[in-house]
Design an enzyme around this catalytic site. Sequence first.
Site, mmCIF file in Angstrom:
data_model
loop_
_atom_site.group_PDB
_atom_site.id
_atom_site.type_symbol
_atom_site.label_atom_id
_atom_site.label_comp_id
_atom_site.label_asym_id
_atom_site.label_seq_id
_atom_site.Cartn_x
_atom_site.Cartn_y
_atom_site.Cartn_z
ATOM 1 N N ASP A 185 0.825 -1.210 0.000
ATOM 2 C CA ASP A 185 0.000 0.000 0.000
ATOM 3 C C ASP A 185 0.857 1.257 0.000
ATOM 4 O O ASP A 185 0.445 2.298 0.539
ATOM 5 C CB ASP A 185 -0.919 0.046 1.235
ATOM 6 C CG ASP A 185 -1.939 -1.063 1.257
ATOM 7 O OD1 ASP A 185 -2.165 -1.684 0.215
ATOM 8 O OD2 ASP A 185 -2.501 -1.313 2.344
ATOM 9 N N CYS A 198 -18.201 -15.756 -7.837
ATOM 10 C CA CYS A 198 -19.277 -15.138 -7.055
ATOM 11 C C CYS A 198 -20.649 -15.631 -7.508
ATOM 12 O O CYS A 198 -21.603 -15.655 -6.721
ATOM 13 C CB CYS A 198 -19.225 -13.618 -7.176
ATOM 14 S SG CYS A 198 -17.860 -12.856 -6.259
ATOM 15 N N CYS A 230 -19.027 4.204 2.489
ATOM 16 C CA CYS A 230 -18.445 3.017 3.116
ATOM 17 C C CYS A 230 -18.023 3.310 4.553
ATOM 18 O O CYS A 230 -17.345 4.309 4.820
ATOM 19 C CB CYS A 230 -17.250 2.539 2.294
ATOM 20 S SG CYS A 230 -16.345 1.165 3.024
ATOM 21 N N CYS A 281 -14.842 -1.814 8.991
ATOM 22 C CA CYS A 281 -16.050 -2.637 8.907
ATOM 23 C C CYS A 281 -15.715 -3.907 8.136
ATOM 24 O O CYS A 281 -15.018 -3.860 7.123
ATOM 25 C CB CYS A 281 -17.157 -1.862 8.195
ATOM 26 S SG CYS A 281 -18.679 -2.803 7.925
ATOM 27 N N CYS A 297 -19.166 -6.885 4.739
ATOM 28 C CA CYS A 297 -19.243 -7.476 3.397
ATOM 29 C C CYS A 297 -18.351 -8.708 3.272
ATOM 30 O O CYS A 297 -18.548 -9.531 2.367
ATOM 31 C CB CYS A 297 -18.917 -6.449 2.323
ATOM 32 S SG CYS A 297 -17.202 -5.877 2.310
ATOM 33 N N CYS A 310 -19.758 -13.231 3.232
ATOM 34 C CA CYS A 310 -19.321 -13.913 2.012
ATOM 35 C C CYS A 310 -19.234 -15.423 2.254
ATOM 36 O O CYS A 310 -18.551 -15.869 3.192
ATOM 37 C CB CYS A 310 -17.960 -13.379 1.579
ATOM 38 S SG CYS A 310 -17.277 -14.224 0.120
#
Length: 327
Positions: free
Chosen positions: A141, A196, A222, A249, A252, A256
Amino acid sequence: MTSTFEARLKAQALGMGFDLAGIATLGPADTTAEFERWLANGYHGEMDYLARGAELRRDSRSPEPGMRSALVVALDYGGKEPAGPVARYARGDDYHRLMWDRLEELLDWARAEWKGGADATPGATDAGSPGDGLRGRAYVDTGPILERDLARRAGLGWVGKNTMLINPQRGSFFFLGALFVDVELVPDTPFASDHCGTCTRCLEACPTQAFAAPRVLDARRCISYLTIEHRSDIPEPLAPLIGEHLYGCDVCQDVCPWNARFAQELKEPAFAARDVIAHKSARALADVLLEMDDESYRTAFKGSAMRRAKLAGLRRNAAVVRRNLAR
């Protein structure tokens, strides 16, 4: 039979604690158009640095001229840890430093191995003689790179509808890093399929409905963005939807199916929750943050990824959570 340099490089990465490793050839990014459309729609919010580096992100050879290949690695941070007010990735030590140091150590190994003799180069093409030096650079990053694009090309997984890279044996609770090198290595087969299917659990479960479409995240909505990168007040219509999320968070990812089946136990001690966070409810942690002064903040969060939000941001988040709990 002598193994190739590529095979030994990946084996060394796994031996050093990384959980996935694959090789990709650097070049034009496959998702440039999608990324620039995302920027044009303003979905990056206040993260202006993403727009400033947009041109460099078009081609992974641009950030560091002369680089030709990348070893892309993943490091798991324990998706089976219980949910809580702080996202799993941020509860322990900052992953940037840990992964960067490990990749630098891997680069030292690769230089010695490359220089070591004729058996260092089988499998590499157009790479020069065995005695040539090897130059490299580690990224975690820390550069204008589309990491998930590169990781998919290295065979590590596909980009799910929640925009996370998903591996079919590990789910998505892992960090990505890359070691760029200035030699041409034989790449792994890119991950070409999408697993997916018709599932939309991540899109439906998002508390703030932050997905403009599958694989399109409006960061301005978000919770991770709002509680970390966003510097001003959290917009009032979204504040109640933050719920008990104090920093980041995982919703999501939690819903999954690939994580439900393949999320891993926490194995890296550095990522274990530090005392200020461990076993605290959202209310208890919010109270701690609201009472902190600069000195106690520096002590509690030394070497933590949560310093990204600064004390002012953590206090802002804590105040929002306290209001939500009082509703």
